[in-house]
Write an enzyme that holds these catalytic residues in place. Structure first.
Site, PDB file in Angstrom:
ATOM      1  N   GLY A  49     -11.712 -11.243  11.808  1.00 53.37           N
ATOM      2  CA  GLY A  49     -13.060 -11.037  11.282  1.00 53.37           C
ATOM      3  C   GLY A  49     -13.303  -9.628  10.780  1.00 53.37           C
ATOM      4  O   GLY A  49     -14.403  -9.315  10.344  1.00 53.37           O
ATOM      5  N   CYS A  50     -12.292  -8.802  10.846  1.00 49.30           N
ATOM      6  CA  CYS A  50     -12.409  -7.433  10.352  1.00 49.30           C
ATOM      7  C   CYS A  50     -11.678  -7.322   9.016  1.00 49.30           C
ATOM      8  O   CYS A  50     -10.613  -7.903   8.839  1.00 49.30           O
ATOM      9  CB  CYS A  50     -11.793  -6.451  11.346  1.00 49.30           C
ATOM     10  N   ALA A  51     -12.260  -6.585   8.102  1.00 51.31           N
ATOM     11  CA  ALA A  51     -11.611  -6.369   6.807  1.00 51.31           C
ATOM     12  C   ALA A  51     -10.356  -5.518   6.976  1.00 51.31           C
ATOM     13  O   ALA A  51      -9.391  -5.663   6.237  1.00 51.31           O
ATOM     14  CB  ALA A  51     -12.574  -5.704   5.838  1.00 51.31           C
ATOM     15  N   SER A  52     -10.365  -4.642   7.963  1.00 52.68           N
ATOM     16  CA  SER A  52      -9.233  -3.763   8.251  1.00 52.68           C
ATOM     17  C   SER A  52      -8.390  -4.385   9.354  1.00 52.68           C
ATOM     18  O   SER A  52      -8.792  -5.343  10.002  1.00 52.68           O
ATOM     19  CB  SER A  52      -9.734  -2.406   8.742  1.00 52.68           C
TER      20      SER A  52
END
Length: 135
Positions: A49-52
């Site tokens: 769920g994190c872009a990174s």
């Protein structure tokens, strides 16, 4: 009640009036963390769920919760440092009682993070709460 380390960040943010200075401070907090050992950067510690790329490694010792973490993005690494200040050292049963949204609102973070970063921050909080609840 937030941890003393988090209260220090709140005080720093009150002193720093410009958001760019606050943004740099968050990055510096991340730079101040020890890197997570590469052996701990595995699918089980990766936060979805994190872009990174984000990894959180929780540890419960003596009934107290703490976690280490890392990211490939400097601002996200700083957000991990902020969350560590909020949660590390709490009795494991108190982790779920922390109103992370309200505490982080004291920093004004939500108004200055992109939607993707906000979603990633929520995913990290959910991971912390989930691990503590399962302990």
């Amino acid at each position: 009640m937030a941890q003393d380390a988090f209260e220090d960040i709140v005080a720093d943010f009150e002193f720093l009036e410009d958001w760019e200075d606050r943004y740099r401070h968050v990055i510096e907090l991340g730079r101040g963390m020890d890197p997570l050992d590469d052996a701990l950067k595995v699918p089980a510690t990766k936060v979805d769920g994190c872009a990174s790329q984000v990894w959180l490694h929780p540890v419960i010792e003596g009934g107290r919760f703490r976690f280490d973490g890392d990211s490939d993005a400097m601002i996200v690494r700083g957000l991990i440092a902020v969350l560590r200040a909020l949660y590390n050292g709490l009795p494991v049963g108190e982790v779920a009682r922390v109103d992370a949204g309200a505490e982080l609102a004291r920093l004004g973070l939500q108004e200055h993070l992109s939607a993707q970063r906000s979603n990633g921050l929520r995913a990290m909080i959910e991971r912390v709460r989930g691990v503590a609840a399962a302990a």
